[in-house]
Scaffold this active site. Structure first.
Site, PDB file in Angstrom:
ATOM      1  N   PHE A  11       0.857  -1.190   0.000  1.00  0.00           N
ATOM      2  CA  PHE A  11       0.000   0.000   0.000  1.00  0.00           C
ATOM      3  C   PHE A  11       0.890   1.236   0.000  1.00  0.00           C
ATOM      4  O   PHE A  11       0.856   2.072   0.878  1.00  0.00           O
ATOM      5  CB  PHE A  11      -0.939  -0.040   1.218  1.00  0.00           C
ATOM      6  CG  PHE A  11      -2.154   0.840   1.070  1.00  0.00           C
ATOM      7  CD1 PHE A  11      -3.097   0.594   0.076  1.00  0.00           C
ATOM      8  CD2 PHE A  11      -2.363   1.915   1.932  1.00  0.00           C
ATOM      9  CE1 PHE A  11      -4.219   1.406  -0.066  1.00  0.00           C
ATOM     10  CE2 PHE A  11      -3.482   2.731   1.794  1.00  0.00           C
ATOM     11  CZ  PHE A  11      -4.407   2.475   0.800  1.00  0.00           C
ATOM     12  N   GLU A 151       0.470  -4.485 -17.558  1.00  0.00           N
ATOM     13  CA  GLU A 151       0.748  -3.345 -18.449  1.00  0.00           C
ATOM     14  C   GLU A 151       1.699  -2.347 -17.790  1.00  0.00           C
ATOM     15  O   GLU A 151       2.570  -1.766 -18.433  1.00  0.00           O
ATOM     16  CB  GLU A 151      -0.567  -2.650 -18.819  1.00  0.00           C
ATOM     17  CG  GLU A 151      -0.422  -1.513 -19.802  1.00  0.00           C
ATOM     18  CD  GLU A 151       0.117  -1.960 -21.163  1.00  0.00           C
ATOM     19  OE1 GLU A 151      -0.520  -2.806 -21.803  1.00  0.00           O
ATOM     20  OE2 GLU A 151       1.185  -1.458 -21.578  1.00  0.00           O
ATOM     21  N   GLY A 208      12.876  14.529  -7.428  1.00  0.00           N
ATOM     22  CA  GLY A 208      12.153  13.295  -7.122  1.00  0.00           C
ATOM     23  C   GLY A 208      12.132  12.296  -8.264  1.00  0.00           C
ATOM     24  O   GLY A 208      11.456  11.277  -8.191  1.00  0.00           O
ATOM     25  N   ASP A 222      17.283  -0.942 -14.734  1.00  0.00           N
ATOM     26  CA  ASP A 222      15.828  -0.809 -14.876  1.00  0.00           C
ATOM     27  C   ASP A 222      15.415  -1.060 -16.331  1.00  0.00           C
ATOM     28  O   ASP A 222      14.464  -1.800 -16.602  1.00  0.00           O
ATOM     29  CB  ASP A 222      15.431   0.613 -14.421  1.00  0.00           C
ATOM     30  CG  ASP A 222      13.969   0.920 -14.656  1.00  0.00           C
ATOM     31  OD1 ASP A 222      13.116   0.301 -13.987  1.00  0.00           O
ATOM     32  OD2 ASP A 222      13.670   1.768 -15.527  1.00  0.00           O
ATOM     33  N   LYS A 226      13.049  -4.048 -18.378  1.00  0.00           N
ATOM     34  CA  LYS A 226      11.948  -3.702 -19.292  1.00  0.00           C
ATOM     35  C   LYS A 226      12.170  -4.292 -20.685  1.00  0.00           C
ATOM     36  O   LYS A 226      11.232  -4.770 -21.326  1.00  0.00           O
ATOM     37  CB  LYS A 226      11.780  -2.175 -19.356  1.00  0.00           C
ATOM     38  CG  LYS A 226      11.259  -1.604 -18.037  1.00  0.00           C
ATOM     39  CD  LYS A 226      11.363  -0.092 -18.013  1.00  0.00           C
ATOM     40  CE  LYS A 226      10.811   0.463 -16.709  1.00  0.00           C
ATOM     41  NZ  LYS A 226      11.128   1.896 -16.535  1.00  0.00           N
ATOM     42  N   GLY A 324       5.157   7.520 -12.339  1.00  0.00           N
ATOM     43  CA  GLY A 324       4.193   8.394 -11.665  1.00  0.00           C
ATOM     44  C   GLY A 324       3.122   7.529 -11.024  1.00  0.00           C
ATOM     45  O   GLY A 324       2.677   6.558 -11.620  1.00  0.00           O
TER      46      GLY A 324
END
Ligand code: NAP
Length: 350
Positions: A11, A151, A208, A222, A226, A324
């Site tokens: 969460f 997705e 950020g 990363d 992907k 985001g």
């Protein structure tokens, strides 16, 4: 009308935002999408676990967080009890959004496995299980007659995986190349504006975009995950992580950037895969000085893009946000919408 019961595992930013979307826009979604969503379980390392088959009042978890409170004060438990919650709760769909572990994908791989084994569909934004155990988990979902959707694992809510799988039917996909990490793209852009690597990373951290330890973004780890996901899902490459060559941007110097500018080029961290003539697939991540008229050269800041090379359409490029919390929570919603479409389509065709 159908209501799907969902469980939120983790969460943090993404699942909390999904809960906010359900709390604030649930009625509209119900009308627009033809189904409702009800959260029946939440687990989180810090908050513990809360399971309520009749539906959780979302104002409780959404207002928790600051003062060290846990779900124990609201009829839940201070422990996560993930296996028991996932296997035994009444959810139809498990939304897995714990941290990405690039080494073995755990604990998310186990979360997904427990869910699928107990007949629950899964949507996740977590790259770990998809990149490292994607084929196994997809097959487990099929064996159990449920869905495994992800997705958001690549380019957050910007449709890439499902778009290529569904909308490129009848086309041959020969390969793809993409800018799949907003932080490294932002850093390269700031270096082009005159900053050194460390200063550009520091700025990205202040904004950020970059983590305190930026190596996953800067060194290409990363993007490697992907590329592995896209190569296996879209090119059926059957690859493992070590098959995807990886080089990050830390060796790109201000002089490299200036020289490229003089030559009408721009450095980008490109993740790519291509099918070879013998049917094998080559995949990798590396910094490339692209000519300015290349479709990816104009992708600036934290935006991501992927360009698919197809036989009948040539290059088809999709660009949009790659991260985001709202964008990524939307990816989970789009996964649930896709599951609903399959279920209702199957019912209509029965
Ligand atoms: N945010 C994005 O823009 C974005 C984009 C694409 C993909 N993703 C992926 O989506 C996932 C979620 O991202 P996020 O931004 O929501 O991360 P986050 O804010 O760090 O949230 C992760 C949450 O999971 C909890 N957690 C960790 N291990 C757990 C466990 N074993 N059981 C239950 N809860 C556990 C964490 O608790 P603690 O805080 O106590 O550790 C934290 O609350 C990650 O895998 C991320 O890579 C994120």
């Amino acid at each position: 009308m159908t209501t799907y019961d969902i469980a939120l595992i983790g969460f943090g930013g993404v699942n909390r935002t999904l809960a906010e979307l359900i709390a604030t826009r649930g009625e509209t979604l119900h009308t627009e999408l033809g189904f409702g969503l009800r959260v029946v379980a939440i687990t989180d390392l810090r908050l513990g676990s809360l399971v309520q088959a009749e539906g959780i009042d979302l104002s409780i978890p959404l207002n928790l967080g600051g003062g060290g409170e846990t779900f124990a004060e609201y009829g839940g438990s201070a422990d996560t009890n993930n296996e028991s919650v996932i296997r035994n709760c009444t959810a139809d769909i498990i939304c897995e959004a714990t941290f990405t572990n690039p080494d073995d994908g755990e604990p998310a791989v186990s979360h997904v496995r427990w869910a699928l084994e107990s007949g629950k569909s899964v949507c996740t934004t977590n790259k770990g299980p998809v990149a490292l155990r994607g084929a196994e988990l997809t097959s487990l979902a099929e064996q159990n007659g449920v869905h495994f959707e992800f997705e958001g694992a690549v380019m957050s809510g910007t449709p890439v995986i499902r778009l290529a799988k569904k909308m490129f039917a009848g086309l041959e996909l020969k390969g793809f190349e993409g800018i799949l990490n907003g932080t490294s793209n932002y850093v390269l852009g700031r270096m082009e504006a005159g900053l050194g690597l460390e200063a550009a990373i520091g700025e990205a951290q202040e904004l950020g975009y970059a983590e305190a330890n930026p190596s996953a973004d800067i060194e290409g780890y990363d993007v490697q995950l992907k590329v592995l996901i896209l190569a296996n899902e879209l090119l059926d490459a059957g690859m493992e992580l070590q098959d995807v060559q990886r080089q990050g941007i830390s060796a790109v110097t201000p002089e490299n950037i200036r020289k490229a500018a003089r030559e009408g080029r721009r450095w980008k961290l490109v993740g790519a895969a291509r099918r070879n003539l013998d049917g094998s697939v080559t995949a990798g991540v590396s910094p490339v000085a692209l000519p300015l008229d290349h479709g990816l050269a104009g992708i600036s800041g934290a935006t991501n893009a992927v360009s698919f090379d197809t036989d009948l359409l040539g290059a088809v490029t999709v660009s949009g946000p790659g991260a985001g919390r709202v964008e990524t929570a939307y990816a989970l919603l789009s996964d649930i919408i896709a599951m609903h479409a399959v279920r209702t389509g199957a019912a209509a065709n029965a």
